[in-house]
Every structure is written in structure tokens, then in C-alpha cells.
Design a protein around this motif. Structure first.
Motif, PDB file in Angstrom:
ATOM      1  N   GLU A  99      -0.852   6.481 -12.750  1.00  0.00           N
ATOM      2  CA  GLU A  99      -2.207   6.626 -12.224  1.00  0.00           C
ATOM      3  C   GLU A  99      -2.937   7.839 -12.801  1.00  0.00           C
ATOM      4  O   GLU A  99      -4.143   7.946 -12.676  1.00  0.00           O
ATOM      5  CB  GLU A  99      -2.207   6.672 -10.692  1.00  0.00           C
ATOM      6  CG  GLU A  99      -1.747   7.992 -10.111  1.00  0.00           C
ATOM      7  CD  GLU A  99      -1.744   8.010  -8.593  1.00  0.00           C
ATOM      8  OE1 GLU A  99      -1.898   6.944  -7.958  1.00  0.00           O
ATOM      9  OE2 GLU A  99      -1.582   9.108  -8.036  1.00  0.00           O
TER      10      GLU A  99
ATOM     11  N   ASP B 275       0.648   3.656  -3.209  1.00  0.00           N
ATOM     12  CA  ASP B 275      -0.099   4.876  -2.946  1.00  0.00           C
ATOM     13  C   ASP B 275       0.774   6.090  -2.636  1.00  0.00           C
ATOM     14  O   ASP B 275       0.298   7.222  -2.707  1.00  0.00           O
ATOM     15  CB  ASP B 275      -1.076   4.668  -1.782  1.00  0.00           C
ATOM     16  CG  ASP B 275      -2.110   3.586  -2.080  1.00  0.00           C
ATOM     17  OD1 ASP B 275      -2.356   3.290  -3.272  1.00  0.00           O
ATOM     18  OD2 ASP B 275      -2.668   3.028  -1.115  1.00  0.00           O
ATOM     19  N   LYS B 276       2.043   5.851  -2.277  1.00  0.00           N
ATOM     20  CA  LYS B 276       2.865   6.971  -1.816  1.00  0.00           C
ATOM     21  C   LYS B 276       4.256   7.060  -2.451  1.00  0.00           C
ATOM     22  O   LYS B 276       4.655   8.127  -2.898  1.00  0.00           O
ATOM     23  CB  LYS B 276       2.999   6.882  -0.290  1.00  0.00           C
ATOM     24  CG  LYS B 276       3.741   8.023   0.343  1.00  0.00           C
ATOM     25  CD  LYS B 276       3.721   7.910   1.851  1.00  0.00           C
ATOM     26  CE  LYS B 276       4.430   9.089   2.485  1.00  0.00           C
ATOM     27  NZ  LYS B 276       4.421   9.003   3.943  1.00  0.00           N
TER      28      LYS B 276
ATOM     29  N   LYS C 221       2.709   6.564  -9.487  1.00  0.00           N
ATOM     30  CA  LYS C 221       2.135   7.912  -9.419  1.00  0.00           C
ATOM     31  C   LYS C 221       2.049   8.535 -10.813  1.00  0.00           C
ATOM     32  O   LYS C 221       1.127   9.299 -11.092  1.00  0.00           O
ATOM     33  CB  LYS C 221       2.938   8.807  -8.474  1.00  0.00           C
ATOM     34  CG  LYS C 221       3.006   8.318  -7.037  1.00  0.00           C
ATOM     35  CD  LYS C 221       1.672   7.946  -6.442  1.00  0.00           C
ATOM     36  CE  LYS C 221       0.881   9.111  -5.959  1.00  0.00           C
ATOM     37  NZ  LYS C 221      -0.443   8.734  -5.428  1.00  0.00           N
TER      38      LYS C 221
ATOM     39  N   THR D  21      -4.759  -1.323  -9.821  1.00  0.00           N
ATOM     40  CA  THR D  21      -5.187  -2.134  -8.691  1.00  0.00           C
ATOM     41  C   THR D  21      -4.079  -3.131  -8.369  1.00  0.00           C
ATOM     42  O   THR D  21      -3.158  -3.326  -9.170  1.00  0.00           O
ATOM     43  CB  THR D  21      -6.496  -2.889  -9.014  1.00  0.00           C
ATOM     44  OG1 THR D  21      -6.289  -3.713 -10.172  1.00  0.00           O
ATOM     45  CG2 THR D  21      -7.650  -1.920  -9.265  1.00  0.00           C
TER      46      THR D  21
ATOM     47  N   GLN E 202       0.824  -1.206   0.000  1.00  0.00           N
ATOM     48  CA  GLN E 202       0.000   0.000   0.000  1.00  0.00           C
ATOM     49  C   GLN E 202       0.863   1.262   0.000  1.00  0.00           C
ATOM     50  O   GLN E 202       0.601   2.203  -0.755  1.00  0.00           O
ATOM     51  CB  GLN E 202      -0.935   0.017   1.217  1.00  0.00           C
ATOM     52  CG  GLN E 202      -2.056  -0.971   1.129  1.00  0.00           C
ATOM     53  CD  GLN E 202      -2.852  -1.064   2.431  1.00  0.00           C
ATOM     54  OE1 GLN E 202      -2.332  -0.851   3.524  1.00  0.00           O
ATOM     55  NE2 GLN E 202      -4.126  -1.411   2.293  1.00  0.00           N
TER      56      GLN E 202
END
Length: 144
Positions: free
Chosen positions: A125, A115-116, A122, A131, A111
Motif C-alpha cells: 500500500e 487494513d490491519k 501493508k 481495493t 477488512q
């Protein structure tokens, strides 16, 4: 960062090299006149996503003293049909870890990466729905 490309044949085969001297061979598909003798450029984006996230995940899990004995990633992508340019539309990343690994820590590491931390994720996306799923010792982990 600087990347250079050198044409290797009279069609679409190129050697792409980074500043550090490491290289990959890229080629077009036979459908466009290439020989299929290298990775296609759009495939390199998915490879970059897998590699970027893999480095993040290993780094995070090592700091948590998790023992990884095997780690594989599969990336499946679907591009926009009948469009030029045909961008990545849907991308699914499957993380498969083995070893003495807490499944919650593995999920959290993935995650954080997706996500970071992962710059490739990044970037992608912005146009793709990304996913992922996480498996530890062949058992799928789910967010707790």
C-alpha cells in the motif's frame, strides 16, 4: 527469515527456497529472454498478497465458527507504464467464499486483513492503491 535462489538455466530461471525447504520456480518473460517456465518475481508479490490475506480471513472466520466450503481469491494488478522500476500502481483483490458464512462477518474479516493484519498489503500500500471486493455464495457483500 532467509530465502535462497539457485540459477537453473543459462537465462533467467531460478529456484527460490525458504528456510523450510519449500520452493517456487521463477523465470523471466520471453520478451526479455526468459522461457516463461516459472512465476515472474512481480507476480510473486501479488501471490503473497493473496496468500497472506487468505490465511488471515480463514483464521478470523474459523474463530467465528463460520463454515467455509470453498475459498478462492483473484488478484488483478496494474503496474506503472513506461517506468523503471515499474511498481504496482493499482491492485484489486476479489475474495470469493462459499459455505455457511455470514456476509457481514466475511466482509469484516477481509477488512481486518487488508487494513490491519496482512503484512504484504501493508507493504504494497506504500506504492499501490489496493481495493477489494467480497462475494459470499456468489453474492457481493458490501460494508454495512
Amino acid at each position: 527469515m532467509k530465502i535462497s535462489l539457485k540459477r537453473l538455466d543459462d537465462a533467467f530461471q531460478f529456484e527460490a527456497s525458504g528456510e523450510d525447504g519449500h520452493s517456487i520456480i521463477m523465470d523471466g518473460s520471453p520478451a526479455i529472454g526468459g522461457q516463461g517456465m516459472g512465476v515472474r518475481p512481480m507476480q510473486t508479490l501479488l501471490m503473497g498478497l493473496g496468500g497472506c490475506s487468505a490465511i488471515d480471513v480463514v483464521s478470523i472466520l474459523k474463530k467465528q465458527r463460520q463454515q467455509i466450503t470453498d475459498f478462492r481469491i483473484e488478484v488483478d494488478g496494474e503496474r506503472e507504464p513506461n517506468k523503471e522500476p515499474s511498481l504496482w500502481k493499482d491492485v484489486h483483490v476479489r475474495f470469493m467464499l462459499e459455505g455457511d458464512i455470514d456476509p457481514d462477518k466475511a466482509m469484516r474479516a477481509v477488512q481486518l486483513s487488508m487494513d490491519k493484519y496482512c503484512s504484504v498489503a501493508k507493504t504494497l500500500e506504500k506504492t499501490a492503491n489496493i481495493t477489494y471486493s467480497v462475494y459470499v455464495n456468489d453474492t457481493e457483500s458490501v460494508p454495512s
